[in-house]
Design an enzyme around this catalytic site. Structure first.
Site, mmCIF file in Angstrom:
data_model
loop_
_atom_site.group_PDB
_atom_site.id
_atom_site.type_symbol
_atom_site.label_atom_id
_atom_site.label_comp_id
_atom_site.label_asym_id
_atom_site.label_seq_id
_atom_site.Cartn_x
_atom_site.Cartn_y
_atom_site.Cartn_z
ATOM 1 N N GLY A 74 0.816 -1.215 0.000
ATOM 2 C CA GLY A 74 0.000 0.000 0.000
ATOM 3 C C GLY A 74 0.840 1.251 0.000
ATOM 4 N N HIS A 97 4.533 1.729 -7.855
ATOM 5 C CA HIS A 97 3.521 0.667 -7.788
ATOM 6 C C HIS A 97 2.603 0.727 -9.011
ATOM 7 C CE1 HIS A 97 4.162 1.493 -3.317
ATOM 8 N NE2 HIS A 97 4.461 0.213 -3.410
HETATM 9 P P1 AMP Z 1 6.114 -2.445 -1.522
HETATM 10 O O1 AMP Z 1 4.770 -1.840 -1.401
HETATM 11 O O2 AMP Z 1 7.227 -1.548 -1.088
HETATM 12 O O3 AMP Z 1 6.190 -3.840 -0.925
HETATM 13 O O4 AMP Z 1 6.345 -2.659 -3.085
HETATM 14 C C1 AMP Z 1 5.447 -3.398 -3.860
HETATM 15 C C2 AMP Z 1 6.066 -3.640 -5.207
HETATM 16 O O5 AMP Z 1 6.337 -2.392 -5.833
HETATM 17 C C3 AMP Z 1 7.392 -4.399 -5.141
HETATM 18 O O6 AMP Z 1 7.459 -5.325 -6.210
HETATM 19 C C4 AMP Z 1 8.408 -3.290 -5.297
HETATM 20 O O7 AMP Z 1 9.631 -3.724 -5.841
HETATM 21 C C5 AMP Z 1 7.677 -2.371 -6.263
HETATM 22 N N1 AMP Z 1 8.222 -1.017 -6.204
HETATM 23 C C6 AMP Z 1 8.364 -0.240 -5.111
HETATM 24 N N2 AMP Z 1 8.937 0.937 -5.446
HETATM 25 C C7 AMP Z 1 9.155 0.898 -6.784
HETATM 26 C C8 AMP Z 1 9.739 1.804 -7.728
HETATM 27 N N3 AMP Z 1 10.206 2.993 -7.364
HETATM 28 N N4 AMP Z 1 9.799 1.412 -9.022
HETATM 29 C C9 AMP Z 1 9.341 0.201 -9.405
HETATM 30 N N5 AMP Z 1 8.782 -0.696 -8.571
HETATM 31 C C10 AMP Z 1 8.696 -0.352 -7.273
#
Ligand code: AMP
Length: 284
Positions: free
Chosen positions: A31, A37
């Site tokens: 989230g 995301h």
């Molecule tokens: P999180 O909510 O931090 O667990 O991230 C969910 C997904 O979004 C994971 O696969 C992360 O690697 C991806 N994600 C988070 N930040 C970025 C970003 N800046 N660029 C690309 N993907 C991202």
């Protein structure tokens, strides 16, 4: 767009969709959605008939004393962002539903979870692998998209899928950055304005190292030292690690003679940030 909050309902809906021959794409998140995301969701959208995303702040992947309680929870705003990118189902389970009393089974992807972040966040990748496997079993996706921003996590998931013969295609998606190069992250909002300015140095030194690599430098230590020394000049930045690894196995490299990833983690004030860049001859 539907919001599903129970494991039983999500599981039944996924089974029904599969029964109808629908293809399911899945983007798991914690989230507090940002452009990073959303870009994963846009990439997933054309890969299937149904796009499911999950929002769950997974306690299992936070070490004791870390930012689990403080982690930003912005469910209402998140829902508003999902609809325009074509999300069909937001799965937002509760903690007791996902981890009921008596829960005791975990998944450990042993070797590739060691080193890099694994050395500084004990148990983190076990928590990640466990929740992702559970979510895969509930959502039953044909394809799932993960960000290259969390590169070791992506490698852990790929390895788990291979090792456990999971029938899901894993797609990596490039890191989405702010205008000054800082990788987007929910944790960026912990930074004070002054720290936020300094945070741009991470990508600055990573891209500088990639330029040196493109000019022919192949000694990993020379490339690492440049980044480490550059960051160390800023008294507010404390470097956890800077490392160059084989892009697939994450084995440390002395000579960058194959596709590699240069990854780093730092603390700026109280905030821990990670980033990485690919060193790849094909991109020269
Ligand atoms: P999180 O909510 O931090 O667990 O991230 C969910 C997904 O979004 C994971 O696969 C992360 O690697 C991806 N994600 C988070 N930040 C970025 C970003 N800046 N660029 C690309 N993907 C991202």
């Amino acid at each position: 767009m539907r919001v599903i909050k129970t494991v039983s309902e999500m599981s039944a809906e996924a089974a029904r969709l599969r029964g109808e021959g629908k293809h399911i794409a899945f983007v798991p998140t914690m989230g507090n959605l940002h452009e990073g995301h959303l870009s994963l969701m846009r990439a997933a959208r054309p890969r299937a008939n149904v796009l499911v995303i999950s929002i769950f702040v997974n306690p299992l992947q936070f070490e004791p004393g870390s930012d689990f309680d403080a982690y930003p929870r912005t469910f209402r705003e998140d829902l508003k962002k999902c609809e325009p990118v074509g999300v069909d189902i937001v799965f937002a389970p509760t903690e007791p539903d996902l981890y009921p009393e008596g829960f005791q089974t975990t998944v450990e992807v042993t070797e590739i979870s060691k080193g890099l972040c694994g050395d500084f966040r004990p148990g983190h990748f076990k928590g990640v692998a466990t929740v992702v496997l559970k979510l895969f079993n509930i959502v039953k996706p044909h394809v799932a998209v993960f960000g290259e921003k969390d590169y070791q996590q992506l490698c852990v998931i790929r390895r788990m899928v291979k090792d456990l013969n999971l029938d899901v295609e894993i797609l990596g998606h490039p890191t989405v950055r702010e205008a000054d190069g800082l990788a987007m992250s929910s944790r960026n909002q912990y930074l004070s304005p002054d720290e936020r300015k300094r945070a741009a140095l991470l990508y600055k030194f990573l891209t500088e190292a990639r330029k040196r690599y493109e000019r022919g430098e192949r000694r990993a230590q020379a490339l690492i030292a440049r980044v480490q020394n550059g960051l160390a000049r800023d008294p507010r930045i404390s470097v956890e690690y800077v490392s160059i690894r084989d892009r697939e196995t994450l084995a440390p490299l002395d000579t960058v003679d194959r596709p590699a990833v240069m990854a780093l983690a730092v603390h700026i004030g109280k905030t821990r940030l990670i980033d990485n860049i690919f060193l790849d001859q094909q991109k020269m």
